[in-house]
Design a protein around this motif. Structure first.
Motif, PDB file in Angstrom:
ATOM      1  N   HIS A  82       0.823  -1.210   0.000  1.00  0.00           N
ATOM      2  CA  HIS A  82       0.000   0.000   0.000  1.00  0.00           C
ATOM      3  C   HIS A  82       0.862   1.267   0.000  1.00  0.00           C
ATOM      4  O   HIS A  82       0.536   2.246  -0.667  1.00  0.00           O
ATOM      5  CB  HIS A  82      -0.918  -0.004   1.222  1.00  0.00           C
ATOM      6  N   THR A 105       8.915   2.336   7.457  1.00  0.00           N
ATOM      7  CA  THR A 105       8.065   1.148   7.419  1.00  0.00           C
ATOM      8  C   THR A 105       7.501   0.913   6.020  1.00  0.00           C
ATOM      9  O   THR A 105       7.453   1.824   5.190  1.00  0.00           O
ATOM     10  CB  THR A 105       6.883   1.271   8.400  1.00  0.00           C
ATOM     11  N   THR A 106       7.081  -0.342   5.795  1.00  0.00           N
ATOM     12  CA  THR A 106       6.322  -0.703   4.600  1.00  0.00           C
ATOM     13  C   THR A 106       4.936  -1.146   5.051  1.00  0.00           C
ATOM     14  O   THR A 106       4.812  -1.913   6.005  1.00  0.00           O
ATOM     15  CB  THR A 106       7.002  -1.846   3.838  1.00  0.00           C
ATOM     16  N   ILE A 107       3.904  -0.657   4.389  1.00  0.00           N
ATOM     17  CA  ILE A 107       2.524  -0.958   4.764  1.00  0.00           C
ATOM     18  C   ILE A 107       1.924  -1.895   3.724  1.00  0.00           C
ATOM     19  O   ILE A 107       1.912  -1.596   2.531  1.00  0.00           O
ATOM     20  CB  ILE A 107       1.686   0.325   4.868  1.00  0.00           C
ATOM     21  N   ARG A 110      -4.498  -4.137   7.609  1.00  0.00           N
ATOM     22  CA  ARG A 110      -3.292  -3.324   7.412  1.00  0.00           C
ATOM     23  C   ARG A 110      -2.144  -3.929   8.223  1.00  0.00           C
ATOM     24  O   ARG A 110      -2.256  -4.116   9.433  1.00  0.00           O
ATOM     25  CB  ARG A 110      -3.534  -1.885   7.834  1.00  0.00           C
ATOM     26  N   VAL A 138       1.884  -3.355   9.138  1.00  0.00           N
ATOM     27  CA  VAL A 138       2.998  -2.408   9.125  1.00  0.00           C
ATOM     28  C   VAL A 138       4.266  -3.166   9.510  1.00  0.00           C
ATOM     29  O   VAL A 138       4.361  -3.709  10.605  1.00  0.00           O
ATOM     30  CB  VAL A 138       2.755  -1.238  10.100  1.00  0.00           C
TER      31      VAL A 138
END
Length: 274
Positions: free
Chosen positions: A137, A143-145, A153, A155
């Motif tokens: 997303h 961070t990568t979501i 979701r 994280v």
């Protein structure tokens, strides 16, 4: 007046000594800020032409801007006679303390830079990483979501993403669909192959040219069935529609051809004892 005169003379002497340095320092500061601004614009232009991610582009530009301004201020302080050795030592001590306190965050920061620079995945890719499967997303600095298929979701710190194994599922333009269909031992293998082939021929989403030619094999003599492994290539966006569509259409084709899809069976023998 005679008492003030020595102080005036001293002030004039100090002014004559430090005023040129002060003026030169101010000019250096103004010119330095102008040059740093030009360097920032030049970096944005170069990184933009190389298709660097916007987040990484802004981060690198800001980092270079801050470092150059610190160096400029240290140089200007030295020009006006301020002792910079202790000042540099203090900055080093502060940097070390902050680095130790934020080593986890700095690791995530470094991981984010590596991800944005080397692009092992992009926004919109479906990946499997750290035990999670989902669509990317957003890729942030720390961070990568991920958004899972049921819209949860996730994280994940970029430090883990940059040091772990990542499976990028839909990054290639084509994917292969592998499905096994079971038929009864009493059914015709050629009849089953023809039924599966008819479903493949009727689906325009399945690629059939060159290296993408479909294959149908006998893959196993299982306990209750002969397994027919079917491999077809599709464009990535058609993977799931073709995957689920094959199960439905092959069932209809098997029913029409009289092919039986077996289910596990067990023979039970009863022995009567006197």
């Amino acid at each position: 007046m005679e008492q003030i005169q020595p102080y005036l003379d001293k002030a004039i002497e100090l002014g004559m000594m430090y005023l040129p340095k002060l003026v030169l320092a101010i000019i250096t500061l103004i010119v330095g800020f102008w040059i740093i601004k030009r360097i920032g614009k030049g970096m944005n232009a170069v990184l933009g032409h190389r298709s660097i991610d916007d987040s990484l582009q802004k981060f690198l530009t800001s980092l270079v801007d801050v470092l150059l301004k610190i160096l400029l201020l240290v140089a200007v302080a030295g020009m006006v006679g301020i002792e910079t050795t202790s000042f540099i030592a203090m900055l080093g001590a502060i940097g070390l303390a902050v680095g130790l306190a934020l080593q986890g965050s700095l690791g995530n920061l470094a991981g984010g830079v590596l991800i944005l620079f080397f692009k092992p995945y992009r926004v919109g890719d479906v990946i499997e990483a750290q035990g999670h499967l989902g669509r990317v997303h957003d890729i942030q600095i720390f961070t990568t979501i991920l958004m899972t298929m049921d819209n949860q979701r996730i994280v994940i710190p970029n430090g883990l993403m940059s040091n772990g194994c990542i499976k990028n599922i839909f990054c290639e333009p084509q994917r292969r669909v592998d499905i096994e269909f079971g038929i009864s031992y009493g059914d015709s293998i050629e009849g089953a192959r023809a039924a599966i082939q008819s479903v493949i021929d009727a689906d325009d989403r399945i690629l059939t040219d060159g290296d993408f030619a479909p294959n149908i094999f006998v893959s196993a003599h299982a306990d209750s069935s002969i397994n027919m492994l079917t491999r077809v290539w599709v464009n990535t966006e058609d993977y799931w529609p073709v995957y689920f569509g094959l199960f439905e259409q092959v069932k209809y084709a098997f029913d029409k051809a009289g092919i039986t899809i077996p289910f596990p069976q067990r023979d039970v023998h009863l022995f009567q004892q006197s």
